[in-house]
Design a protein around this motif. Structure first.
Motif, mmCIF file in Angstrom:
data_model
loop_
_atom_site.group_PDB
_atom_site.id
_atom_site.type_symbol
_atom_site.label_atom_id
_atom_site.label_comp_id
_atom_site.label_asym_id
_atom_site.label_seq_id
_atom_site.Cartn_x
_atom_site.Cartn_y
_atom_site.Cartn_z
ATOM 1 N N LEU A 70 13.867 18.479 -45.988
ATOM 2 C CA LEU A 70 14.017 17.025 -45.898
ATOM 3 C C LEU A 70 13.269 16.322 -47.037
ATOM 4 N N GLY A 71 12.137 16.877 -47.426
ATOM 5 C CA GLY A 71 11.416 16.325 -48.580
ATOM 6 C C GLY A 71 12.288 16.393 -49.825
ATOM 7 N N LEU A 72 12.936 17.534 -50.026
ATOM 8 C CA LEU A 72 13.815 17.684 -51.199
ATOM 9 C C LEU A 72 15.012 16.748 -51.098
ATOM 10 N N TYR B 224 15.435 7.865 -41.460
ATOM 11 C CA TYR B 224 16.821 8.232 -41.113
ATOM 12 C C TYR B 224 17.107 9.682 -41.506
ATOM 13 N N VAL B 225 16.563 10.071 -42.647
ATOM 14 C CA VAL B 225 16.752 11.456 -43.112
ATOM 15 C C VAL B 225 16.152 12.420 -42.086
ATOM 16 N N ARG B 226 14.958 12.078 -41.600
ATOM 17 C CA ARG B 226 14.311 12.964 -40.622
ATOM 18 C C ARG B 226 15.096 13.019 -39.322
ATOM 19 N N LYS B 227 15.574 11.876 -38.852
ATOM 20 C CA LYS B 227 16.323 11.876 -37.594
ATOM 21 C C LYS B 227 17.624 12.654 -37.745
ATOM 22 N N GLN B 228 18.321 12.376 -38.861
ATOM 23 C CA GLN B 228 19.586 13.088 -39.059
ATOM 24 C C GLN B 228 19.333 14.576 -39.261
ATOM 25 N N GLY B 229 18.170 14.885 -39.775
ATOM 26 C CA GLY B 229 17.778 16.292 -39.951
ATOM 27 C C GLY B 229 17.243 16.912 -38.662
ATOM 28 N N MET B 230 17.332 16.195 -37.571
ATOM 29 C CA MET B 230 16.970 16.703 -36.235
ATOM 30 C C MET B 230 15.492 17.060 -36.113
#
Ligand SMILES: Cc1ncc(COP(=O)(O)O)c(C=O)c1O
Length: 342
Positions: free
Chosen positions: A69-71, A227-233
């Motif tokens: 997710l960082g990348l 949002y990235v974290r949520k979408q990334g579960m």
């Protein structure tokens, strides 16, 4: 009877009692879920004490997610990430970084797990060519997958090169605590002050039960990270229990004590097994891992009693890791068993 502790992985260790106590202490009543709770606020304050107030930090469940997710936050799918051939993101994340970012990973062979500016320069080409992926991130692992540690100047040089070439520096810090104590630096001096833009901060291998974080020193890239974290579960509903672990780890230097101990045990293990004829230590022991070339016939016999991973089957290199709970007696008994077996 099998021994209680092995040398397979710092992930095979249990949880430090202070972390368990912190989890139990957080187990009081109801608090708001998804990170809007006092435990998370306290952990974020601790991170800011260590790294500076102008950072953003996001808890996640595991290191693969922190890296991926960082990348993702730093890249577009037509870009590329330069890393080593041994990088966890390249070899051990089942293609998650490629899947989520869409980026190509450009792996570089090394002799010790470390990228150099020359290697990155060699991989940095095709810029502005519409047929070519565009290198955007240099990703290094600190401590490396080979148990070595980048010197501050090596990280600084990589950061400078990256920034001069419109790239960013990502650090997979699953073992950043081990690296920082090995270098005699604070967490900030070992990361942010050397030019790292985004850090995957590892807690799990250093005594936590399951706590990793993505830290943005360069805040330009975290705008959409919620949002990235949520979408990334990776958005924990009961986040307080991850946060409580970090609060404990970052209090009273627990992070440092755990890492110092694990590193010291690895140095002791290296000393003990170096004396055994038939064993060759293949990488410098600079953190909490020992990589040894051992006779083929010994591997299965050793593994019957002590599970561990064969790192390189062709070259018969095995990996032995120490953790915060490894004891001197564990090391001596293991070394003695290795000596007898070989
Ligand atoms: C270098 C490195 N990065 C990241 C990780 C995190 O992996 P996980 O997703 O298993 O927490 C590990 C774990 O083995 C690792 O060794």
């Amino acid at each position: 009877m099998k021994p209680a502790r092995s040398f397979a992985s710092d992930n095979n260790a249990g949880v430090h009692s202070k972390i368990l106590e912190a989890i139990a202490a957080a187990n009081q009543g109801h608090v708001v879920g998804y990170g809007d709770d006092p435990y998370t606020a306290a952990a974020v304050r601790k991170f800011k004490q260590h790294f500076g107030s102008d950072i953003d930090v996001f808890m996640v469940f595991n290191g693969t997610a922190a890296n991926t997710l960082g990348l993702k936050a730093m890249t577009e799918s037509y870009q590329a990430v330069i890393c080593t051939e041994a990088a966890h993101i390249y070899t051990d994340e089942c293609g998650a970084p490629e899947r989520f970012t869409g980026c190509k990973l450009i792996p570089i062979a090394t002799t010790d797990g470390k990228l150099t500016v020359e290697m990155v320069r060699h991989a940095y080409h095709g810029i502005g060519d519409q047929h070519h992926v565009q290198p955007r991130v240099v990703s290094i692992t600190q401590a490396t997958e080979d148990g070595t540690v980048y010197k501050p100047k090596e990280v600084r040089d990589l950061a400078r090169f990256a920034h001069q070439h419109n790239m960013l520096l990502h650090m997979d810090g699953a073992r950043v605590a081990n690296a920082a104590v090995s270098l005699g630096l604070s967490l900030r001096q070992a990361t942010r002050d050397l030019g790292v833009d985004v850090l995957s901060f590892g807690g799990t291998k250093n005594g936590a039960m399951g706590a990793e974080a993505v830290i943005f020193f360069n805040r330009e890239f975290c705008r959409d990270f919620l949002y990235v974290r949520k979408q990334g579960m990776q958005l924990a509903s009961k986040m307080r229990f991850i946060s409580a672990q970090f609060d404990a780890l970052l209090t009273g230097d627990l992070w440092r004590k755990n890492a110092e101990h694990a590193n010291r045990m690895a140095t002791l293990l290296k000393k003990e097994v170096s004396r055994i004829r038939g064993i060759k230590i293949v990488y410098k022991v600079e953190a909490n891992g020992v990589f040894a070339q051992i006779p083929r016939s010994a591997i299965a016999r050793l593994q019957k009693r002590y599970f561990f991973y064969v790192w390189n089957e062709e070259e018969l290199v095995v990996r032995w890791m120490c953790s915060f709970d490894t004891t001197e007696q564990d090391v001596k008994e293991f070394a003695q068993f290795v000596a007898e077996t070989i």
